[in-house]
Design an enzyme around this catalytic site. Structure first.
Site, PDB file in Angstrom:
ATOM      1  CG  ASP A  45      -2.252  -0.811   0.927  1.00 13.99           C
ATOM      2  OD1 ASP A  45      -2.727  -1.112  -0.059  1.00 13.99           O
ATOM      3  OD2 ASP A  45      -2.433  -1.994   1.858  1.00 13.99           O
ATOM      4  N   GLY A  46       1.767   1.076   0.346  1.00 11.89           N
ATOM      5  CA  GLY A  46       3.025   2.412   0.399  1.00 11.89           C
ATOM      6  C   GLY A  46       3.455   2.607  -0.704  1.00 11.89           C
TER       7      GLY A  46
HETATM    8  P1  NAP Z   1       5.128   2.539   6.682  1.00  6.91           P
HETATM    9  O1  NAP Z   1       4.915   2.953   8.076  1.00  6.91           O
HETATM   10  O2  NAP Z   1       6.372   1.094   6.285  1.00  6.91           O
HETATM   11  O3  NAP Z   1       3.885   1.453   6.303  1.00  6.91           O
HETATM   12  C1  NAP Z   1       2.776   1.549   7.292  1.00  6.91           C
HETATM   13  C2  NAP Z   1       1.473   0.445   7.165  1.00  6.91           C
HETATM   14  O4  NAP Z   1       0.204   0.861   6.557  1.00  6.91           O
HETATM   15  C3  NAP Z   1       2.143  -0.349   6.684  1.00  6.91           C
HETATM   16  O5  NAP Z   1       1.686  -1.747   6.493  1.00  6.91           O
HETATM   17  C4  NAP Z   1       1.436  -0.066   4.939  1.00  6.91           C
HETATM   18  O6  NAP Z   1       1.402  -1.379   3.997  1.00  6.91           O
HETATM   19  C5  NAP Z   1      -0.190  -0.007   5.393  1.00  6.91           C
HETATM   20  N1  NAP Z   1      -0.838   1.022   4.840  1.00  6.91           N
HETATM   21  C6  NAP Z   1      -0.885   2.215   4.065  1.00  6.91           C
HETATM   22  N2  NAP Z   1      -1.585   2.384   3.661  1.00  6.91           N
HETATM   23  C7  NAP Z   1      -2.858   2.146   4.583  1.00  6.91           C
HETATM   24  C8  NAP Z   1      -4.746   2.095   3.724  1.00  6.91           C
HETATM   25  N3  NAP Z   1      -4.775   2.458   3.200  1.00  6.91           N
HETATM   26  N4  NAP Z   1      -4.600   0.598   4.979  1.00  6.91           N
HETATM   27  C9  NAP Z   1      -4.805  -0.780   5.886  1.00  6.91           C
HETATM   28  N5  NAP Z   1      -2.969   0.172   5.555  1.00  6.91           N
HETATM   29  C10 NAP Z   1      -1.707   1.049   4.947  1.00  6.91           C
HETATM   30  O7  NAP Z   1       4.908   3.387   5.474  1.00  6.91           O
HETATM   31  P2  NAP Z   1       3.764   3.506   4.099  1.00  6.91           P
HETATM   32  O8  NAP Z   1       4.662   2.099   3.719  1.00  6.91           O
HETATM   33  O9  NAP Z   1       5.186   5.001   3.443  1.00  6.91           O
HETATM   34  O10 NAP Z   1       2.658   4.223   4.252  1.00  6.91           O
HETATM   35  C11 NAP Z   1       2.965   5.542   5.042  1.00  6.91           C
HETATM   36  C12 NAP Z   1       1.076   5.315   5.916  1.00  6.91           C
HETATM   37  O11 NAP Z   1       1.513   4.611   7.037  1.00  6.91           O
HETATM   38  C13 NAP Z   1      -0.053   6.152   6.265  1.00  6.91           C
HETATM   39  O12 NAP Z   1      -0.836   6.872   5.834  1.00  6.91           O
HETATM   40  C14 NAP Z   1       0.033   6.003   7.838  1.00  6.91           C
HETATM   41  O13 NAP Z   1      -1.630   5.803   7.666  1.00  6.91           O
HETATM   42  C15 NAP Z   1       0.281   4.929   8.155  1.00  6.91           C
HETATM   43  N6  NAP Z   1       1.332   4.746   9.513  1.00  6.91           N
HETATM   44  C16 NAP Z   1       0.400   3.647  10.576  1.00  6.91           C
HETATM   45  C17 NAP Z   1       1.065   4.244  12.007  1.00  6.91           C
HETATM   46  C18 NAP Z   1       0.311   3.072  12.301  1.00  6.91           C
HETATM   47  O14 NAP Z   1      -0.507   2.581  12.648  1.00  6.91           O
HETATM   48  N7  NAP Z   1       0.543   3.820  14.338  1.00  6.91           N
HETATM   49  C19 NAP Z   1       1.527   5.532  11.989  1.00  6.91           C
HETATM   50  C20 NAP Z   1       2.328   5.442  11.404  1.00  6.91           C
HETATM   51  C21 NAP Z   1       2.098   5.474   9.578  1.00  6.91           C
HETATM   52  P3  NAP Z   1       2.285  -1.970   2.985  1.00  6.91           P
HETATM   53  O15 NAP Z   1       3.437  -2.674   4.048  1.00  6.91           O
HETATM   54  O16 NAP Z   1       1.033  -3.157   2.232  1.00  6.91           O
HETATM   55  O17 NAP Z   1       2.510  -0.920   2.179  1.00  6.91           O
END
Ligand code: NAP
Length: 262
Positions: A45-46
């Site tokens: 998704d990233g």
């Molecule tokens: P990352 O820190 O490498 O990945 C964060 C996780 O979020 C990955 O497992 C990614 O899936 C998943 N993800 C992204 N969009 C999603 C969605 N719409 N629904 C479900 N899961 C989703 O960062 P990144 O890959 O660059 O993604 C950035 C996103 O990380 C931000 O938009 C934010 O939503 C999320 N994030 C979450 C947290 C938390 O949950 N505590 C904290 C910071 C950021 P993949 O493994 O498939 O890429």
């Protein structure tokens, strides 16, 4: 039909990219990284978030499809062994377009032009260090004075991402709303916030006015920016939407199930 492929930098994703490109070229599609009709991402998704921001200026002319090389993702819901079917479906136009809401964020700073951002997952606002203090306005009326780690405003498709970790609800993407969730608010006899996620309908606005003058962090999906002298942040659902090419009968709830339960 013109295509572009955005790939995560691991070996498996690169190999799938080569195979998909060969299939597309055999089927008569042409690669065009500048003005693609369809963008296929290979990774997670990233990777799709990254591609969205690369093509954010031509969202009405480009549709996205995601292949997941790890576990099934939310945006990336195709698996590597399905790429022949995916290539043929795209080449023969056997897909429908689903559109999802986006949020527009406008950031105002002292002595600077406001900056606008389009958000696919969420925008978060916090401080580089210390407690964030902001007045939260809904529809231009003061709703609460927030003290805590930060605030997150998410789209329906972003509701399964950071928002979900913050205790927000999962929203079906046909519901055009944005969701405001708190990050560790301080609630005591002096400071009080609502303490639960708020879901705002289309055409309603959120405004944040920082009340302390410190360095702030604004995240837009996977991008993080440090800012000084932020005077105001405005959020509303954008008139623009993101388009996804759907080739198989996977519903939103299938994708939620496959991402989090299966
Ligand atoms: P990352 O820190 O490498 O990945 C964060 C996780 O979020 C990955 O497992 C990614 O899936 C998943 N993800 C992204 N969009 C999603 C969605 N719409 N629904 C479900 N899961 C989703 O960062 P990144 O890959 O660059 O993604 C950035 C996103 O990380 C931000 O938009 C934010 O939503 C999320 N994030 C979450 C947290 C938390 O949950 N505590 C904290 C910071 C950021 P993949 O493994 O498939 O890429």
């Amino acid at each position: 039909m013109k295509y572009a492929i955005r790939t995560r930098h691991d070996l498996m994703s690169q190999e799938i990219r080569n195979h998909l490109k060969e299939r597309f070229d055999t089927l008569g599609l042409s690669e065009d990284n500048t003005e693609p009709d369809i963008v296929v991402t290979i990774g997670g998704d990233g990777t799709l978030l990254d591609a969205f921001h690369q093509y954010v200026d031509r969202l009405d002319m480009t549709a996205f499809v995601g292949i997941h090389t790890g576990h099934l993702g939310f945006y990336a819901d195709w698996l590597p062994h399905e790429i022949n079917a995916l290539a043929e479906g795209i080449a023969h136009g056997k897909y429908s377009i689903e559109t999802y809401p986006l949020i527009e964020v406008r950031m105002s700073k002292l002595n600077a032009e406001p900056q606008k951002y389009l958000v696919l997952n969420e925008a978060t606002f916090r401080l580089a260090s210390g407690t964030l203090a902001v007045d939260v306005y809904l529809q231009n009326e003061l709703f609460e004075c927030f003290r805590g780690d930060g605030l997150c405003v998410s789209t329906p498709t972003g509701s399964t991402a950071y928002n979900r970790s913050l205790g927000g609800a999962i929203i079906h993407p046909t519901i055009e709303v944005m969701q405001l969730t708190e990050m560790a608010s301080i609630n005591n006899r002096v400071f009080r916030t609502i303490g639960s996620p708020l879901i705002l309908p289309k055409d309603q606005t959120i405004k944040l006015i920082p009340t302390g003058a410190k360095k702030c962090i604004l995240t837009i999906d996977h991008h993080t920016e440090l800012h000084e002298d932020v005077t105001r942040l405005d959020y509303e659902l954008s008139g623009k939407k993101v388009q996804f090419a759907r080739l198989k009968a996977s519903t939103f709830w299938n994708r939620v199930h496959n991402s989090f339960i299966n």
